[in-house]
Design a protein around this motif. Sequence first.
Motif, short mmCIF file in Angstrom:
data_model
loop_
_atom_site.label_atom_id
_atom_site.label_comp_id
_atom_site.label_asym_id
_atom_site.label_seq_id
_atom_site.Cartn_x
_atom_site.Cartn_y
_atom_site.Cartn_z
N ALA A 33 -26.92 -2.28 -0.60
CA ALA A 33 -27.02 -2.21 -2.06
C ALA A 33 -27.61 -3.48 -2.66
CB ALA A 33 -25.65 -1.92 -2.68
N GLY A 34 -27.17 -4.63 -2.19
CA GLY A 34 -27.68 -5.89 -2.71
C GLY A 34 -29.17 -6.07 -2.45
N ALA A 37 -31.11 -3.79 -4.81
CA ALA A 37 -31.06 -4.31 -6.17
C ALA A 37 -31.97 -5.53 -6.32
CB ALA A 37 -29.62 -4.67 -6.54
N ASP A 38 -31.98 -6.40 -5.32
CA ASP A 38 -32.86 -7.58 -5.37
C ASP A 38 -34.33 -7.18 -5.38
OD1 ASP A 38 -30.62 -9.16 -5.36
OD2 ASP A 38 -30.79 -9.69 -3.22
N GLY A 41 -34.61 -4.14 -8.54
CA GLY A 41 -33.96 -4.36 -9.82
C GLY A 41 -32.69 -3.54 -9.93
N HIS A 42 -32.04 -3.69 -11.02
CA HIS A 42 -30.79 -2.98 -11.28
C HIS A 42 -31.08 -1.86 -12.27
CE1 HIS A 42 -28.38 -6.06 -9.24
NE2 HIS A 42 -29.30 -6.89 -9.69
N ARG A 45 -29.23 -1.65 -15.79
CA ARG A 45 -29.31 -2.76 -16.74
C ARG A 45 -30.42 -2.59 -17.76
NH1 ARG A 45 -28.06 -7.97 -12.89
NH2 ARG A 45 -25.93 -7.35 -12.42
#
Length: 54
Positions: A33-34, A37-38, A41-42, A45
């Motif tokens: 997941a990290g 996201a990196d 993006g998220h 948000r």
Amino acid sequence: MGSAYGRQLLADEANDLRHRFLAAGAHFADAWAGSFADELGHPGRAGRKAAVAA
């Protein structure tokens, strides 16, 4: 009686496979997941920022 047993056996096997698949998916999501996201993006948000700005 034999067909009921066969149906139950197939249902149990399918349920086991479903649980194994979901557990593997959860493990993959937790592990990566990290990184996603990196890299990407998220996703939540951007929507929240736009909603707050409106």
